[in-house]
Design an enzyme around this catalytic site. Structure first.
Site, PDB file in Angstrom:
ATOM      1  N   ASP A 491     -18.263   6.627 -18.329  1.00 10.20           N
ATOM      2  CA  ASP A 491     -17.695   7.619 -19.244  1.00 10.20           C
ATOM      3  C   ASP A 491     -16.428   7.150 -19.927  1.00 10.20           C
ATOM      4  O   ASP A 491     -16.019   7.703 -20.937  1.00 10.20           O
ATOM      5  CB  ASP A 491     -17.294   8.870 -18.427  1.00 10.20           C
ATOM      6  CG  ASP A 491     -18.464   9.801 -18.190  1.00 10.20           C
ATOM      7  OD1 ASP A 491     -19.408   9.773 -18.984  1.00 10.20           O
ATOM      8  OD2 ASP A 491     -18.399  10.561 -17.207  1.00 10.20           O
TER       9      ASP A 491
HETATM   10  C1  GLC Z   1     -13.088  11.218 -16.561  1.00  8.13           C
HETATM   11  C2  GLC Z   1     -13.421  10.518 -15.279  1.00  8.13           C
HETATM   12  C3  GLC Z   1     -14.871  10.211 -15.195  1.00  8.13           C
HETATM   13  C4  GLC Z   1     -15.631  11.476 -15.420  1.00  8.13           C
HETATM   14  C5  GLC Z   1     -15.236  12.147 -16.731  1.00  8.13           C
HETATM   15  C6  GLC Z   1     -15.955  13.461 -16.865  1.00  8.13           C
HETATM   16  O1  GLC Z   1     -13.325  10.393 -17.619  1.00  8.13           O
HETATM   17  O2  GLC Z   1     -12.712   9.332 -15.122  1.00  8.13           O
HETATM   18  O3  GLC Z   1     -15.185   9.663 -13.934  1.00  8.13           O
HETATM   19  O4  GLC Z   1     -17.003  11.186 -15.443  1.00  8.13           O
HETATM   20  O5  GLC Z   1     -13.865  12.366 -16.756  1.00  8.13           O
HETATM   21  O6  GLC Z   1     -15.657  14.165 -17.993  1.00  8.13           O
HETATM   22  C1  GLC Z   2     -18.522  10.352 -13.095  1.00 10.67           C
HETATM   23  C2  GLC Z   2     -19.565  11.070 -13.919  1.00 10.67           C
HETATM   24  C3  GLC Z   2     -20.742  10.182 -14.219  1.00 10.67           C
HETATM   25  C4  GLC Z   2     -20.271   8.867 -14.753  1.00 10.67           C
HETATM   26  C5  GLC Z   2     -19.258   8.206 -13.842  1.00 10.67           C
HETATM   27  C6  GLC Z   2     -18.699   6.949 -14.412  1.00 10.67           C
HETATM   28  O1  GLC Z   2     -19.007  10.178 -11.793  1.00 10.67           O
HETATM   29  O2  GLC Z   2     -20.012  12.234 -13.282  1.00 10.67           O
HETATM   30  O3  GLC Z   2     -21.592  10.799 -15.148  1.00 10.67           O
HETATM   31  O4  GLC Z   2     -21.393   8.064 -14.943  1.00 10.67           O
HETATM   32  O5  GLC Z   2     -18.203   9.093 -13.612  1.00 10.67           O
HETATM   33  O6  GLC Z   2     -17.858   7.181 -15.477  1.00 10.67           O
END
Ligand code: GLC
Ligand code: GLC
Length: 818
Positions: A491
């Site tokens: 993300d």
């Molecule tokens: C932030 C977190 C990530 C998560 C995302 C969700 O970027 O670091 O892990 O998946 O928020 O919105």
């Molecule tokens: C969080 C989110 C997942 C994402 C991950 C890496 O766990 O839930 O969707 O892939 O962060 O950013």
């Protein structure tokens, strides 16, 4: 250092002191009514949607961390009134000294027991199957030589339904709270007068000495939950809330002879009335209680409560029986047989919405997340998996892309946590393919499913899957690799964001409709998904389309080799200037875990040694004793062109933290190249049970995976965060059961292809698959991975046990690994 122990026999984790490093939680409920509960009875409850139908209030990020819960106070009425003695038998919130304490987190229930001055109290919390309510079953025992006169107070704080509004909109909310108290039952009915047809109720099996429903009356001004005035003086004030903070507290007085015990049941529930039958009498504003009364009176009976608990246990045991293993490693056994399966179910239900790290306000059901959560869940309740796949597909957008999440209550997608993640639609193919392999229910592909939930837009699920592929094919960059969009699985790899304003969300801010930044990871995922869909397409009778998909997969693979291979590992991406990310030419972030795992899972490099090379690089640069970090070197400062990944201090989260979600991809890849020792070694590094002995470092619950463990760049290396709700649950389950132990559903039968550690003499698996019970005994006879299958006494060719004739109940398979 440990704070408890596993009781595998009873499928419980037993916590032996209340001051765990963090609140160690469990989940109540597995259908529509849910709650989280900590080892000191903190937590909250909700109906279906943690944000929109919150029953009880919780204070996030508080000091102490865990504030708000299902509290009970005991008061020694016989003690000196000048020096009242009261305590919380669950330790919080009074934190009184306990002579004995034990919390048992089990499957769908939690039981907390303690003893103070010869008074033992045990509370068992659970949600009966098929009901929208929770039961607190309190047992008080007088172990003194003399009689005991005690007051019992229950206490919960009602949330005014929308947990987000509840936490922010005080100018309204301080004036809307309403309750009713009738026959000892406290009803919370805020907004019932207008557009809600639901209310909450809090009932008690004993006659009341009093009650409170207004928080300030119960606590007293300027006091907290650790010393409520009503408890201190031993008298409730029968307050009826109007506005401010409605709560529920029952006051019960009990008299116990030496050795005597008393059971008291509390029921907290959610109830809906028909729109035209909300009030009784109809022309009043009084809740019509006819529909809820039978439910309440049923669970005021001890034997009903007892059988409901038994039914819950049977239910869980039945689910776990779908797959049981017996291996030489207790951490494997315990996680597969109990806790990992349980965590998979919790993720299926809760997605990323409510935990000690997710507020219940922020995130609903993630598209990418929920599709992956399904991978380890299919075999437990295929019917619910089916429904989930269709719900997810119904939020797919007409262009084949996907909303990043949907709210479970409405099932409609939203952009609240961003949109345009280019990997999203591909995960639907993986979950659908896994479902078909598990169930053989090909009819699901014909189900008409709308796009964006718009009536009239329905197309067969089968076509949705093809739209997913097309979406990626239509959006490619200068190298021919898939455009990354907002981000992919990671993300925080935001290559089109270029955010310079403090506080701007990397997930929702769009600064550029980038046409350059590409993802090698999505390319790998595409190859995997396209191959799965090609098989499905061929079986549906569309040979040409299947061919087409296979060709697209091959072309994408060529593009990866031409532009995504860095010499010793797969690159990660290209940024908006067309510069590589995850390459030896980079100053930081030279190698990433994601494309190594995903590309090898898609079978890239298996024949020419490049898969081995990529995995050797993982071992050399990314593996630590606490698990495999996301990348190295960590980003030491903010890179405008990389986005959120570089906002985290090194070693945390997406900036080189150990994301337990990605580690199983490497385990599976190690299996693919035949290195069982490596695969299982990686498995144990992050296996929660195997980390139990270092609980003071790991800090999160030792019975479930956490999303992240701090990596080698972090001062708190080895410390876990974001436990419970993570794709780590499903993927680790898949990696150990389907790949390392190698018992894997296929379209043609059950494949058995173990790739296990060299020193394992063998193992056993009992696996229900399409209504048949497979009893599998594996014996190692040589040091390789070659498999010979003996099915009911007959040696068969290959590694897939074909489907037995209809009506077969058991199939016995003897497996030789040599
Ligand atoms: C932030 C977190 C990530 C998560 C995302 C969700 O970027 O670091 O892990 O998946 O928020 O919105
Ligand atoms: C969080 C989110 C997942 C994402 C991950 C890496 O766990 O839930 O969707 O892939 O962060 O950013």
């Amino acid at each position: 250092m440990k704070f408890g122990y596993f009781d595998d026999q009873n499928r419980e984790y037993v916590i032996t002191r209340p001051d765990t490093p963090l609140p160690w939680i469990n989940y109540l409920g597995c259908e529509e009514y849910f709650g989280i509960i900590s080892n000191t009875a903190g937590g909250y409850s909700f109906y279906r949607d943690a944000r929109l139908r919150r029953l009880t209030r919780y204070r996030y990020n508080n000091a102490p961390l865990d504030m708000g819960g299902r509290y009970i106070y005991l008061r020694d009425d016989g003690a000196d009134v000048q020096q009242p003695i009261f305590w919380s038998p669950t330790w919080m919130p009074t934190r009184s000294k306990l002579d004995e304490y034990e919390c048992r987190h089990g499957l769908g229930y939690t039981s907390i027991k303690s003893r103070v001055n010869g008074i033992e109290a045990q509370t068992r919390y659970f949600v009966p199957l098929g009901e929208s309510l929770e039961i607190w079953e309190l047992t008080v025992i007088n172990l003194r030589q003399i009689t005991a006169d005690l007051s019992v107070f229950s206490a919960i704080e009602f949330c005014l339904w929308d947990a987000n509004d509840d936490a922010t909109n005080f100018q309204r909310n301080y004036s809307i709270g309403e309750v009713e108290v009738a026959d000892g039952v406290i009803y919370h009915k805020s907004e019932y007068r207008e557009r809600r047809n639901h209310f909450a109720y809090f009932a008690c099996s004993e006659p009341l000495s009093g009650f409170d429903t207004q928080r300030e009356a119960f606590l007293g001004a300027y006091r907290g939950w650790d010393s409520p005035l009503a408890v201190e003086v031993g008298k409730a004030s029968n307050s009826v809330a109007h506005g401010w903070q409605p709560m529920g507290s029952h006051h019960i007085k009990i008299h116990l002879n030496p050795g005597e015990q008393k059971k008291i049941i509390f029921v907290l529930g959610y109830h809906e009335n028909p729109e035209d039958g909300k009030f009784d009498p109809p022309d009043t504003q009084v809740i019509n209680k006819h529909t809820v009364k039978p439910v309440i009176s049923r669970y005021m009976k001890l034997d009903e409560v007892g059988s409901a608990f038994q039914a819950l246990q049977n239910y869980w045991n039945g689910l776990l029986e779908q797959l049981q293993v017996s291996t030489p490693d207790q951490h494997t056994n315990r996680m597969v047989n109990i806790w990992n399966a349980y965590q998979v179910m919790v993720n299926f239900n809760i997605s990323r919405s409510a935990s000690g790290f997710e507020s219940g306000i922020g995130r609903g059901m993630g598209f990418r997340d929920s599709n992956q959560d399904l991978l380890g869940f299919m075999h437990m309740i295929p019917g619910r998996a089916r429904e989930r796949i269709l719900d997810l597909a119904a939020t797919q957008l007409p262009n084949g892309g996907a909303y990043h999440q949907y709210q479970p209550l409405t099932k409609s997608g939203n952009d609240d946590v961003g949109s345009g993640f280019s990997d999203d639609p591909l995960w639907l193919i993986l979950s659908a393919a896994a479902y078909l392999k598990e169930t053989g229910d090909w009819k699901i592909l014909d189900e008409p499913v709308p796009f964006d939930n718009l009536p009239g837009s329905e197309q067969a699920l089968y076509l949705h899957l093809h739209h997913s592929i097309q979406y990626v094919l239509d959006r490619r960059g200068p190298h021919g690799l898939p455009l990354i969009g907002r981000a992919d699985w990671n993300d925080c790899l935001n290559l089109n964001c270029f955010s310079t304003s403090p506080g701007q969300s990397f997930q929702t801010t769009t600064n550029k409709d980038g046409k350059v930044a590409e993802s090698v990871f999505i390319a790998g995922l595409f190859v995997l998904a396209a191959k799965e869909l090609a098989v499905i397409t061929r079986r549906q009778g569309y040979a040409n389309e299947a061919e087409g998909l296979t060709r697209e997969a091959e072309k994408m693979e060529e593009i990866v080799w031409a532009t995504g291979w860095d010499g010793k590992w797969f690159r990660r991406a290209y940024d908006d200037l067309g510069e590589p990310i995850g390459s030896k030419v980079c100053k930081e972030g030279q190698i990433f875990i994601e494309p190594q795992g995903m590309c090898v899972m898609a079978d890239l490099g298996l024949r020419d040694g490049r898969a081995i090379q990529a995995l050797d690089s993982v071992a050399e640069y990314l593996a630590t004793s606490n698990g495999i970090v996301l990348h190295q070197p960590a980003y030491s400062h903010y890179y405008l062109n990389l986005g959120e990944i570089s906002t985290y201090p090194g070693g945390y989260k997406e900036n080189a933290g150990i994301f337990c979600h990605t580690n199983p991809w490497v385990m599976i890849s190690e299996v693919k190249i035949g290195r069982g020792d490596h695969a299982h070694d990686y498995y144990l590094r992050i296996n929660p049970s195997a980390r139990e002995e270092m609980s003071e470092i790991h800090r999160c619950e030792p019975y479930v995976y956490a999303q992240m463990i701090a990596g080698r760049d972090a001062p708190a290396q080895g410390e876990a965060k974001n436990s419970w709700l993570t794709g780590a649950a499903s993927w680790n389950y898949v990696a150990i059961t389907q790949w390392i132990l190698g018992v894997r559903p296929t379209h043609d039968g059950l494949a058995i292809e173990p790739v296990i550690p060299l020193d394992w003499k063998g193992f056993e698996v009992v696996r229900n698959f399409r209504g048949v019970r497979y009893v599998i005994q594996v014996e190692r006879q040589g040091s390789g991975n070659a498999v010979t299958l003996d099915v009911e006494g007959i040696i068969i060719k290959g590694t897939v046990v074909p489907f037995p004739p209809n009506g077969t109940q058991d199939v016995h398979v003897k497996v030789k690994v040599a």
